[in-house]
Design a protein around this motif. Sequence first.
Motif, PDB file in Angstrom:
ATOM      1  N   PHE A 277       0.888  -1.290  -0.031  1.00  0.00           N
ATOM      2  CA  PHE A 277      -0.010  -0.025   0.048  1.00  0.00           C
ATOM      3  C   PHE A 277       1.096   1.338   0.041  1.00  0.00           C
ATOM      4  N   GLN A 278       1.915   1.231   0.711  1.00  0.00           N
ATOM      5  CA  GLN A 278       2.932   2.603   0.835  1.00  0.00           C
ATOM      6  C   GLN A 278       3.504   2.391  -0.650  1.00  0.00           C
ATOM      7  N   VAL A 279       4.090   1.205  -1.105  1.00  0.00           N
ATOM      8  CA  VAL A 279       4.772   1.444  -2.214  1.00  0.00           C
ATOM      9  C   VAL A 279       3.650   1.994  -3.357  1.00  0.00           C
ATOM     10  N   ALA A 280       2.395   1.695  -3.585  1.00  0.00           N
ATOM     11  CA  ALA A 280       1.553   2.148  -4.316  1.00  0.00           C
ATOM     12  C   ALA A 280       1.384   3.616  -4.603  1.00  0.00           C
ATOM     13  N   HIS A 281       1.747   4.434  -3.300  1.00  0.00           N
ATOM     14  CA  HIS A 281       1.645   5.761  -3.312  1.00  0.00           C
ATOM     15  C   HIS A 281       3.130   6.496  -3.451  1.00  0.00           C
ATOM     16  N   ASP A 282       4.153   5.495  -3.676  1.00  0.00           N
ATOM     17  CA  ASP A 282       5.124   6.037  -3.725  1.00  0.00           C
ATOM     18  C   ASP A 282       5.432   6.588  -5.169  1.00  0.00           C
ATOM     19  N   PRO A 283       5.875   7.881  -5.271  1.00  0.00           N
ATOM     20  CA  PRO A 283       6.148   8.450  -6.873  1.00  0.00           C
ATOM     21  C   PRO A 283       7.374   7.332  -7.549  1.00  0.00           C
ATOM     22  N   ASP A 284       8.183   6.713  -6.857  1.00  0.00           N
ATOM     23  CA  ASP A 284       9.108   5.915  -7.349  1.00  0.00           C
ATOM     24  C   ASP A 284       8.810   4.413  -7.248  1.00  0.00           C
ATOM     25  N   CYS A 285       7.391   4.157  -7.485  1.00  0.00           N
ATOM     26  CA  CYS A 285       6.668   2.824  -7.357  1.00  0.00           C
ATOM     27  C   CYS A 285       7.546   2.040  -8.206  1.00  0.00           C
ATOM     28  N   GLY A 286       7.663   2.559  -9.490  1.00  0.00           N
ATOM     29  CA  GLY A 286       8.239   1.479 -10.639  1.00  0.00           C
ATOM     30  C   GLY A 286       9.544   1.422 -10.419  1.00  0.00           C
ATOM     31  N   ASP A 287      10.435   2.057  -9.835  1.00  0.00           N
ATOM     32  CA  ASP A 287      11.758   1.778  -9.458  1.00  0.00           C
ATOM     33  C   ASP A 287      11.724   0.663  -8.374  1.00  0.00           C
ATOM     34  N   VAL A 288      11.133   0.785  -7.515  1.00  0.00           N
ATOM     35  CA  VAL A 288      10.977  -0.005  -6.562  1.00  0.00           C
ATOM     36  C   VAL A 288      10.448  -1.539  -7.016  1.00  0.00           C
ATOM     37  N   VAL A 289       9.700  -1.486  -7.797  1.00  0.00           N
ATOM     38  CA  VAL A 289       9.296  -2.759  -8.337  1.00  0.00           C
ATOM     39  C   VAL A 289      10.490  -3.357  -9.128  1.00  0.00           C
ATOM     40  N   ARG A 290      11.216  -2.472 -10.081  1.00  0.00           N
ATOM     41  CA  ARG A 290      12.270  -3.037 -10.661  1.00  0.00           C
ATOM     42  C   ARG A 290      13.461  -3.677  -9.900  1.00  0.00           C
ATOM     43  N   LEU A 291      13.556  -2.956  -8.806  1.00  0.00           N
ATOM     44  CA  LEU A 291      14.799  -3.337  -7.952  1.00  0.00           C
ATOM     45  C   LEU A 291      14.446  -4.684  -7.323  1.00  0.00           C
ATOM     46  N   GLY A 292      12.919  -4.871  -6.931  1.00  0.00           N
ATOM     47  CA  GLY A 292      12.364  -6.047  -6.445  1.00  0.00           C
ATOM     48  C   GLY A 292      12.643  -7.165  -7.559  1.00  0.00           C
ATOM     49  N   MET A 293      12.383  -6.860  -8.713  1.00  0.00           N
ATOM     50  CA  MET A 293      12.481  -7.792  -9.656  1.00  0.00           C
ATOM     51  C   MET A 293      13.860  -8.196  -9.770  1.00  0.00           C
ATOM     52  N   LYS A 294      15.064  -7.420  -9.697  1.00  0.00           N
ATOM     53  CA  LYS A 294      16.479  -7.594 -10.036  1.00  0.00           C
ATOM     54  C   LYS A 294      16.779  -8.445  -8.738  1.00  0.00           C
ATOM     55  N   LYS A 295      16.497  -7.955  -7.771  1.00  0.00           N
ATOM     56  CA  LYS A 295      16.818  -8.935  -6.297  1.00  0.00           C
ATOM     57  C   LYS A 295      16.374 -10.270  -6.433  1.00  0.00           C
ATOM     58  N   SER A 296      15.022 -10.396  -7.067  1.00  0.00           N
ATOM     59  CA  SER A 296      14.511 -11.621  -7.011  1.00  0.00           C
ATOM     60  C   SER A 296      15.381 -12.702  -7.984  1.00  0.00           C
ATOM     61  N   VAL A 297      15.635 -12.195  -9.123  1.00  0.00           N
ATOM     62  CA  VAL A 297      16.432 -12.636 -10.120  1.00  0.00           C
ATOM     63  C   VAL A 297      17.857 -13.143  -9.521  1.00  0.00           C
ATOM     64  N   ILE A 298      18.591 -12.054  -8.833  1.00  0.00           N
ATOM     65  CA  ILE A 298      19.939 -12.272  -8.508  1.00  0.00           C
ATOM     66  C   ILE A 298      19.687 -13.344  -7.409  1.00  0.00           C
TER      67      ILE A 298
END
Length: 316
Positions: A277-298
Amino acid sequence: MALQALQSSGVTFRKILSHFPEELSLAFVYGSGVYRQAGPSSDQKNAMLDFVFTVDDPVAWHSKNLKKNWRHYSFLKVLGPKMITSIQNNYGAGVYYNSLIMCDGRLIKYGVISTNILIEDLLNWNNLYIAGRLQKPVKIISMNEDVSLRSALDRNLKSAVTTAFLMLPESFSEEDLFIEIAGLSYSGDFRMVVGEDKTKVLNIVKPNIAHFRELYGSILQENPQVVYKSQQGRLEIDKSPEGQFTQLMTLPKSLQQQIHHIMDSPGKNRDVEETLFQVAHDPDCGDVVRLGMKKSVIYSSLKLHKMWKGWLRKTS
C-alpha cells in the motif's frame, strides 16, 4: 486463452518429439532455432533447438527415456532414474538437461521438469527460469488437458504484464511493453553482464513483435486497467495509487516478498499488504518494483549456483 496463439508446430518438431516417451503434460521448443532473432543468433537453420518436456512422473519418464535414449545422458545415467530425478528436483531450477544431442539431423538440447514444480514456478516465480521462457513466444508441440497447468500458464503471462505495467510510464508503445516483459527473467542475471550479449532482449523482441502481440493481445484487451489502442500500437495504464495497489496485490508471491524486504524499515514489522500500500503511493513505485525484480533474479541465480556447487562437492 492467451496460449492458443502459440499452439502451432512443424513436422520437424513432432518428428523429434516422437523419439521420446509420450507421457508429457507439456512440450515446447523455444529460442533462436524457432523464432528469428537479430544479431549473432540470427542463423535459424543451424541453431540448436531448445526443448522443455514437462512430466507428471519424472522417475517413470526417465526410466523409459534411459531405455530409448541411453546415450543422451552423462555419467549420471549409471545412477538410475531415481537419482536423476532427485538431481532434477533439488538442484538447478528443477530442470534436468541433456545437451548437444543429434536428433533427426538437428542439434538439440532438452530439459525435463516436473509438472508440479513448473506450476509452482509459474504461479509464484520461485526461480523464474522456465516461467521466464514461457513469457516469451514459444512453440507448443504437445499439451494435455491439465486445468491447473493451463491456468498457471495463463497466470504467468498476466503476472508478466502486470509487472511490466508497474515499471512503465502512463503511456507507452507495444514494443516498450514487450521489451520490459522479455527482460524480466534477465533482471539481475549475471550472464547479462558477463558473457551474454547485452542487446539480447532487443534482439528477441524486435523481429517478433507480431508473435508477442499474439501471445499477449487478449490479455491486454481484457485488462480493465489499460486502454489498448492496438491499431496504433499504443497503451495507456492506470497509474493512480489505487490502480497500482491493485496491480501490486496480484504480483507473484516471491516478487511481493522482495518488495516487502526492500521497503519494510527495521522494527516496523508490517505485513506485506501494508508495505505494498505504501509502495503504491510512492512516486518511485516503478523503481521499487524494478529493484525487487532484480533482487528476485539475483537471489534465484545465487541459490541455483550454491545448489550446484553443493551437488558437485557431494559427487566429487
